[in-house]
Write a protein that holds these residues in place. Structure first.
Motif: not given
Lengths: 174, 272, 174
Positions: B51, B64-65, B67, B70-71, B99, B102-103, B106, B123, B126
């Protein structure tokens, strides 16, 4: 033999014969018959350190005591003595060692929590065999897991006098 | 399934190879940095490492990914590893699930936040773990860079003078030796599942003896001479088995000029 | 580094790091990049010998090569370094010896395969110096690894008449 120079020469001979760090207490034993005290010994060590300035060897104090070692600058020549290079450690081994060094005493599952992967038994054994870590106790938790800490040998091998000499666990710069 | 064409489009340079296997199928929508394929996927130290790599690679803000993005990439890598039949540690799948969770959190509408007790960003945890892992990776590098005994610095050692009272040598009892053997073998059985059969020690012992004898006679030894009749019948059989074992292991060579001539054994010498 | 003093310092460092006699040929290899010939090396050795006059150490040449040793006159002091109780061998040394005894002739990598960790050169050297193991041949395999076996001395020290007298061990998971 009790001239300062005589003492220096004995000190040098003894440290070179030892081939390992020698504590001040052990050195005082060596000079027991000469009735040399701590301060005199410290002076002699300082003079020996001076003797080696600009040379390929140095007098150095690490956790286990005083030792004479070959300076890092000499490593390229020394390496040519031996055909095989010293072992390189994988990131897994180094990360495990780092956690034990900075967060000791620590259990295997605590290490795993930070690394995000399981720590296989071989990594721990490699470090134990190298004499860098040992079990210092067991945690009051189900299964009574072993608590790992670094050894004096670890400090000696990494040229540290105490754990506080480890560079700080700094946050990465943004 | 993405077609090989899409892989071509993504990596026009060449096909990647891993463990000798050609890599042709890649998930079509996977973002692959130009040099990423050089990174052997097996080299990641776990999901956190992977990651972090994805985030740092693209200069994304770790605090401030993005998400969703990235996922998607993370799952892409996982899929790629699967296709290459790399053994996937359970931790990678666990991270994928995390992930995804989290997604989805969000995406949920957030209730208005009461001052002082802010709703935690999904997040948050993580990010904390990633930062902690990054510090660890840094610390490991620092540790590796310290001058190390045996690699960068060497103990200075002079030959000690002859001492009146010889330095005592460690004592070892036979019992200690047996327990050391048991421990080593039980560990091997545990780790490798490989079958440790109990070989007749006498044969292995004789193998050593024969090798030691051959080392003393560079011209080789007569095979007959090794089977001393004085050993008795069992001894001869043991010697014979030892010679067979040595031949099988290619530790000795048997030479016979003509049929029925005496057989000579030679040690397979170090330099030859 | 190619000033005479620079050469002397490297030479001193290398000899002290080696911890064993070093032949002229090996020393020439150490200095391969400096393009130093035999005569220059001999000069440096002579200067180093001179450096140690009146000191507790000396440079001497034995059959195996050049080595720095502590002068015999230093023995009384050096003797006080060592504890009178015998040290102990590490687990790694004992397991390596056990595997060599029961499964000889065996290579280092075969020992490593069973132990699951690398067997460092120091372990093998310790056992060789003790006179308990020796190399009895080389295996037909890449690198031609040495095959280790136990010695006569091993049998004597453990009170065995022959290897067959080694106690039998019960296989694990019995």
């Amino acid at each position: 033999m009790s001239t300062p120079e005589g003492i220096d020469n004995i000190l040098e001979a003894v440290l070179l014969a030892a081939g390992e760090p020698v504590s001040i207490e052990r050195l005082l034993e060596v000079f027991a018959d000469e009735g040399i005290d701590r301060a005199t010994l410290r002076d002699a060590l300082a003079r020996l350190q001076e003797r080696y300035s600009g040379r390929g060897i140095e007098l150095y104090e690490s956790a286990g005591g005083w030792r004479i070692r070959v300076r890092a600058a000499m490593a390229p020549w020394v390496a040519r003595l031996w055909p095989s290079s010293p072992p390189r450690y994988s990131r897994a081994v180094l990360e495990t060692l780092a956690l034990i060094a900075w967060r000791q005493p620590i259990t295997r599952s605590e290490i795993e929590a930070v690394r995000g992967v399981s720590v296989n038994a071989q990594i721990v054994r490699t470090l134990q065999e190298r004499g860098w870590i040992h079990v210092v106790g067991h945690k009051e938790a189900p299964g009574r897991p072993a608590l790992y800490a670094t050894t004096r040998r670890f400090l000696d091998d990494f040229g540290l006098r105490r754990l506080e000499d480890l560079p700080s666990w700094t946050p990465p710069e943004a | 399934m993405p077609s090989p064409d899409s892989a071509e489009r993504l990596t026009p340079v060449a096909v990647a190879r891993l463990r000798g296997e050609t890599l042709t199928e890649l998930p079509a929508d996977l973002y692959i940095p130009p040099d990423a394929l050089e990174v052997c996927l097996e080299d990641f130290e776990g999901p956190l490492d992977l990651l972090l790599y994805l985030i740092r690679r693209q200069n994304l803000d770790i605090l401030d990914i993005p998400i969703a993005e990235v996922t998607r990439q993370y799952l892409g890598y996982i899929e790629m590893m699967r296709q290459m039949r790399l053994e996937l540690a359970a931790e990678y799948l666990l991270m994928a699930a995390w992930l995804a969770e989290i997604k989805s959190r969000m995406l949920l509408p957030r209730p208005p936040v009461v001052e002082g007790e802010g709703e935690e960003d999904p997040r948050q945890r993580l990010v904390e773990r990633l930062l902690e892992y990054e510090k660890l990776a840094r610390a490991a590098e620092t540790l590796d860079a310290l001058p190390r005994a045996g690699r960068d610095v060497h103990e200075a050692l002079a030959e000690p003078p002859p001492l009146d009272k010889a330095r005592p040598l460690p004592e070892v009892s036979l019992d200690e030796l047996v327990s050391a053997l048991r421990e080593a073998l039980s560990r091997a059985a545990l780790v490798e599942h490989h079958h440790i059969q109990r070989e007749a020690l006498s044969v292995r012992a004789r193998m050593s003896e024969i090798l030691a004898r051959l080392a003393d006679c560079p011209q080789g030894c007569a095979f007959q001479g090794l089977l001393e009749p004085g050993q008795g019948r069992r001894g001869v059989v043991v010697s014979f088995l030892a010679v067979l074992e040595l031949l099988k292991a290619e530790l000795v060579r048997a030479v016979q000029d003509r049929a029925f001539d005496p057989i000579h054994l030679h040690a397979v010498t170090g330099g030859a």
